[in-house]
Design a protein around this motif. Structure first.
Motif, mmCIF file in Angstrom:
data_model
loop_
_atom_site.group_PDB
_atom_site.id
_atom_site.type_symbol
_atom_site.label_atom_id
_atom_site.label_comp_id
_atom_site.label_asym_id
_atom_site.label_seq_id
_atom_site.Cartn_x
_atom_site.Cartn_y
_atom_site.Cartn_z
ATOM 1 N N PRO A 167 4.621 -11.216 -10.716
ATOM 2 C CA PRO A 167 3.222 -11.211 -10.272
ATOM 3 C C PRO A 167 2.548 -12.568 -10.430
ATOM 4 N N ALA A 168 2.821 -13.251 -11.542
ATOM 5 C CA ALA A 168 2.189 -14.553 -11.769
ATOM 6 C C ALA A 168 2.687 -15.590 -10.771
ATOM 7 N N SER A 169 3.998 -15.640 -10.532
ATOM 8 C CA SER A 169 4.534 -16.641 -9.606
ATOM 9 C C SER A 169 4.118 -16.333 -8.173
ATOM 10 N N PHE A 170 3.966 -15.032 -7.857
ATOM 11 C CA PHE A 170 3.519 -14.685 -6.509
ATOM 12 C C PHE A 170 2.079 -15.133 -6.283
ATOM 13 N N ARG A 171 1.236 -14.973 -7.306
ATOM 14 C CA ARG A 171 -0.150 -15.426 -7.170
ATOM 15 C C ARG A 171 -0.201 -16.941 -6.970
ATOM 16 N N ASP A 172 0.661 -17.676 -7.696
ATOM 17 C CA ASP A 172 0.709 -19.127 -7.521
ATOM 18 C C ASP A 172 1.166 -19.489 -6.114
ATOM 19 N N TYR A 173 2.180 -18.768 -5.649
ATOM 20 C CA TYR A 173 2.707 -18.995 -4.303
ATOM 21 C C TYR A 173 1.627 -18.735 -3.257
ATOM 22 N N LEU A 174 0.916 -17.612 -3.422
ATOM 23 C CA LEU A 174 -0.118 -17.245 -2.478
ATOM 24 C C LEU A 174 -1.277 -18.243 -2.501
ATOM 25 N N ARG A 175 -1.602 -18.745 -3.694
ATOM 26 C CA ARG A 175 -2.681 -19.729 -3.802
ATOM 27 C C ARG A 175 -2.333 -20.989 -2.987
ATOM 28 N N LYS A 176 -1.089 -21.429 -3.107
ATOM 29 C CA LYS A 176 -0.663 -22.613 -2.360
ATOM 30 C C LYS A 176 -0.707 -22.349 -0.853
ATOM 31 N N GLN A 177 -0.221 -21.172 -0.433
ATOM 32 C CA GLN A 177 -0.215 -20.846 0.980
ATOM 33 C C GLN A 177 -1.623 -20.782 1.553
ATOM 34 N N MET A 178 -2.529 -20.126 0.852
ATOM 35 C CA MET A 178 -3.892 -19.981 1.349
ATOM 36 C C MET A 178 -4.632 -21.315 1.360
ATOM 37 N N THR A 179 -4.315 -22.168 0.396
ATOM 38 C CA THR A 179 -4.957 -23.486 0.352
ATOM 39 C C THR A 179 -4.551 -24.327 1.553
ATOM 40 N N LYS A 227 0.828 -1.210 0.000
ATOM 41 C CA LYS A 227 0.000 0.000 0.000
ATOM 42 C C LYS A 227 0.860 1.258 0.000
ATOM 43 N N LEU A 228 0.325 2.297 -0.583
ATOM 44 C CA LEU A 228 0.927 3.616 -0.582
ATOM 45 C C LEU A 228 -0.164 4.585 -0.151
ATOM 46 N N ALA A 229 0.104 5.324 0.928
ATOM 47 C CA ALA A 229 -0.887 6.246 1.489
ATOM 48 C C ALA A 229 -2.206 5.529 1.791
ATOM 49 N N GLY A 230 -2.082 4.285 2.274
ATOM 50 C CA GLY A 230 -3.268 3.538 2.686
ATOM 51 C C GLY A 230 -4.007 2.834 1.569
ATOM 52 N N GLN A 231 -3.548 2.980 0.340
ATOM 53 C CA GLN A 231 -4.218 2.365 -0.802
ATOM 54 C C GLN A 231 -3.264 1.421 -1.527
ATOM 55 N N PHE A 232 -3.827 0.336 -2.087
ATOM 56 C CA PHE A 232 -2.992 -0.593 -2.848
ATOM 57 C C PHE A 232 -2.350 0.131 -4.025
ATOM 58 N N ASP A 233 -1.031 -0.096 -4.186
ATOM 59 C CA ASP A 233 -0.291 0.539 -5.275
ATOM 60 C C ASP A 233 0.414 -0.541 -6.077
ATOM 61 N N ASN A 234 0.094 -0.635 -7.352
ATOM 62 C CA ASN A 234 0.610 -1.720 -8.183
ATOM 63 C C ASN A 234 2.128 -1.660 -8.329
ATOM 64 N N ASP A 235 2.691 -0.439 -8.461
ATOM 65 C CA ASP A 235 4.147 -0.309 -8.601
ATOM 66 C C ASP A 235 4.852 -0.779 -7.322
ATOM 67 N N THR A 236 4.272 -0.418 -6.168
ATOM 68 C CA THR A 236 4.847 -0.873 -4.901
ATOM 69 C C THR A 236 4.770 -2.391 -4.801
ATOM 70 N N PHE A 237 3.631 -2.959 -5.199
ATOM 71 C CA PHE A 237 3.451 -4.410 -5.198
ATOM 72 C C PHE A 237 4.542 -5.099 -6.017
ATOM 73 N N LYS A 238 4.772 -4.593 -7.228
ATOM 74 C CA LYS A 238 5.781 -5.215 -8.099
ATOM 75 C C LYS A 238 7.176 -5.092 -7.510
ATOM 76 N N ALA A 239 7.466 -3.926 -6.909
ATOM 77 C CA ALA A 239 8.803 -3.709 -6.357
ATOM 78 C C ALA A 239 9.072 -4.631 -5.174
ATOM 79 N N VAL A 240 8.063 -4.770 -4.294
ATOM 80 C CA VAL A 240 8.240 -5.603 -3.096
ATOM 81 C C VAL A 240 8.443 -7.068 -3.467
ATOM 82 N N ILE A 241 7.605 -7.594 -4.364
ATOM 83 C CA ILE A 241 7.737 -9.020 -4.691
ATOM 84 C C ILE A 241 8.982 -9.278 -5.531
ATOM 85 N N ALA A 242 9.417 -8.266 -6.300
ATOM 86 C CA ALA A 242 10.634 -8.441 -7.104
ATOM 87 C C ALA A 242 11.850 -8.649 -6.208
#
Length: 630
Positions: free
Chosen positions: A149-161, A128-143
């Motif tokens: 983004p695709a591999s993170f979604r797969d990773y998150l899917r496995k974790q949540m399952t 988040k940036l200023a309390g709101q989701f920010d796509n650039d911040t998202f990409k920078a953090v996971i990088a």
């Protein structure tokens, strides 16, 4: 059951846990989503591979987290090969457990929708940036964690399952109020008793130890008489602090350093400013005209800058406080803005129009903290120490190469190293691998002290970099290999051991005789008088703590006040024997609500942990697991 699992994954607690797991990037198979993958398997779990890349990634993540949390102490531990091997094995076992849980989750058909994953990502604070989701911040953090983004979604899917499954197992554990209340009442119960301590030494004359008993004990416990391998080290150390005494710094050198780095001894000038902003509009000329109009108002005699700012400034946030921007330093603002602000001569001065990318500004200086230079005399001693250390560091780096050459060229002695460094050769006492003396208790020394190179070949070690400012060269001055002590060497200690055991057993037999008399209703006064001992009353004894030996206290709380069940004989760790009589039990008063909640949460937590561990153990017992050794 399946429906409960699916429902359990939707709650806010589950989402919070998942979020924490994601952000910490714990040991959870991160390596399987790295850009490169290895075809070499570290283990297979029911036919599915855990690759070396996964293990390495999990190891690096867990190690980084531990070093961040515990600092140098754990970093030093990782320098020990034995610890490192154990740690890697633990990481692999954790990955195997996670793989088993993942497989079970897939087997029973747990699923997480794309919308759930999307919503979870949106709720993670790190993105988040200023309390709101920010796509650039998202990409920078996971990088930074080597995700796309695709591999993170797969990773998150496995974790949540898999989290769905673990949440249900953990959530199935609970404690009812009656159960918790019973536990608390037992914990808070007190007891009244009488205790007697029988001195085992009083029975020494009643026992003897034969040579045959000593020999039999020796043969039955041979491993107890194995000595550990020991070494005695000689070493030479050299540190920057050692060399500082050999250096000198003149006042001229200190002054030259002071003048060269004068900025380090000056405070930064700070200026408190207020401003009025007229933003660019569609018509730049109209904006400038408005700004010039406001400037005239500001320059007018008796003008109230704060009032004008509150009415006319486009900077709505600062306008509410009269245009105040608080104190600023150079480097905080755009060049043209700073040039104008720092060009103002005196408090109260106002600038002309200043153009920036935001529009036209009118700047007023409202307070000034000028730069202050600390006089040389106040920092002279500090500068001298700094220069002394700098010179010693230069000498230290030069010595390292000389020491390395001397230790190599004269490998069977530290004399040359001692001569070069002008430092003494110091000998330790003999020590084992598990008990290094403080003077050589460093991971770097541990890695070589018992090595074949130093013991069998009699060589000096390489230069050991203990820290950035300390080096050491060691050699084995003497060595005692592991061996089994001869009977004659340990006979005295065996006799003492057997004597202590026999005297305690004799004391137990005597105390048991007292117990039998008590149960039979006979007097034991004469026996107590003969040994010059008597009972000590104990009132209000709590279950935990207290002045009694722990064996006595534990025995008292195992007894019943019912006749024939209220007396016990216990061996004490001191070698003596205790006799305890329980007289009465005092029930606990009302249970405190805070204590009730704490115990309830503790019981539930313990049951959850046990349930999950049992679940994973059950999966392991039915699984086909192969760890591939290399």
């Amino acid at each position: 059951m399946l429906e409960r699992i699916r429902e359990g994954s939707q709650g806010p607690l589950a989402m919070t846990i998942v979020g924490l797991i994601i952000i910490s990037f714990a040991v959870t198979g991160v390596g399987s989503y790295l850009g490169s993958s290895s075809t070499q398997a570290a283990a297979t779990v029911n036919g599915e591979e855990i690759t070396l890349t996964e293990v390495e990634a999990a190891y690096q993540n867990q190690r980084a987290r531990m070093e961040a949390q515990f600092g140098e102490s754990v970093a030093a531990a990782f320098a020990n090969e034995a610890y490192l091997e154990t740690f890697r094995e633990q990481v692999l076992q954790q990955l195997i457990s996670e793989k088993l849980v993942e497989q079970e989750a897939n087997e029973i058909g747990l699923r997480v929708s794309t919308e759930q994953i999307k919503q979870t990502i949106f709720e993670i604070d790190a993105f988040k940036l200023a309390g709101q989701f920010d796509n650039d911040t998202f990409k920078a953090v996971i990088a930074r964690q080597n995700f796309t983004p695709a591999s993170f979604r797969d990773y998150l899917r496995k974790q949540m399952t898999t989290e769905q499954l673990s949440n249900v197992i953990n959530g199935s554990s609970f404690s009812i109020d009656d159960e918790v209340t019973s536990v608390l009442r037992l914990q808070n119960q007190t007891r009244t008793a009488r205790t007697l301590e029988v001195n085992a030494d009083d029975f020494t004359s009643d026992v003897s130890v034969s040579d045959d008993e000593v020999a039999q004990y020796y043969q039955s416990n041979l491993s107890d008489f194995d000595t550990q391998e020991q070494v005695k080290l000689s070493y030479v150390t050299l540190s920057v602090s050692d060399l500082m005494a050999n250096e000198a710094v003149t006042e001229e050198e200190a002054k030259a350093y002071y003048n060269e780095y004068i900025a380090a001894y000056q405070t930064t000038e700070e200026r408190r400013i207020s401003h009025i902003l007229i933003e660019f509009g569609e018509d730049d000329s109209a904006s400038k005209a408005t700004a010039e109009e406001v400037l005239k108002l500001v320059k007018a005699p008796g003008a109230d800058f704060a009032k004008i700012a509150s009415e006319r400034s486009s900077d709505t946030i600062s306008a509410e406080i009269g245009g105040d921007l608080d104190f600023i330093v150079k480097g905080d603002w755009s060049e043209s803005f700073e040039d104008a602000a720092f060009a103002l001569k005196a408090v109260g001065d106002t600038s002309d129009l200043v153009q920036t990318e935001f529009g036209y500004h009118i700047i007023k200086l409202t307070d000034l903290k000028p730069s202050v230079t600390t006089p040389f005399e106040e920092v002279k001693d500090e500068l001298t120490q700094t220069l002394l250390k700098d010179k010693a560091m230069e000498s230290f780096f030069g010595f390292q190469e000389q020491v390395a050459s001397a230790a190599f060229e004269q490998p069977d002695s530290l004399e040359r190293v001692s001569e070069i460094t002008n430092r003494p050769i110091i000998d330790t006492a003999f020590f084992e691998k598990t008990n290094y003396p403080a003077s050589v208790n460093y991971p770097q020394v541990e890695n070589v002290a018992f090595s074949a190179e130093l013991i069998e070949n009699g060589l000096n070690s390489d230069v050991l970099q203990i820290s950035d400012e300390k080096i050491m060269v060691v050699r084995v001055a003497d060595h005692k290999p592991q061996r089994t002590l001869a009977l004659e060497e340990v006979k005295a200690s065996i006799v003492n051991q057997l004597t202590a055991e026999k005297t305690q057993e004799a004391a137990v037999a005597w105390a048991e005789g007292l117990k039998s008399k008590i149960f039979a209703g006979e007097s034991i006064d004469e026996a107590l008088t003969a040994k010059s001992i008597e009972f000590t009353p104990v009132e209000g004894l709590a279950r935990f703590g207290g002045a009694l030996p722990v064996e006595m206290s534990s025995a008292i709380f195992k007894l019943s006040p019912v006749a024939q069940q209220n007396v016990s004989v216990v061996k004490l760790s001191s070698g003596n024997v205790g006799l305890v009589i329980l007289d009465s039990v005092q029930a606990a008063s009302e249970v405190n609500a805070d204590d009730l909640l704490a115990v309830k949460q503790g019981l539930a937590s313990n049951e959850s942990r046990t349930s999950y561990e049992n679940f994973v153990d059950a999966l392991r017992s039915d699984a086909d697991i192969e760890i591939i050794k290399r």
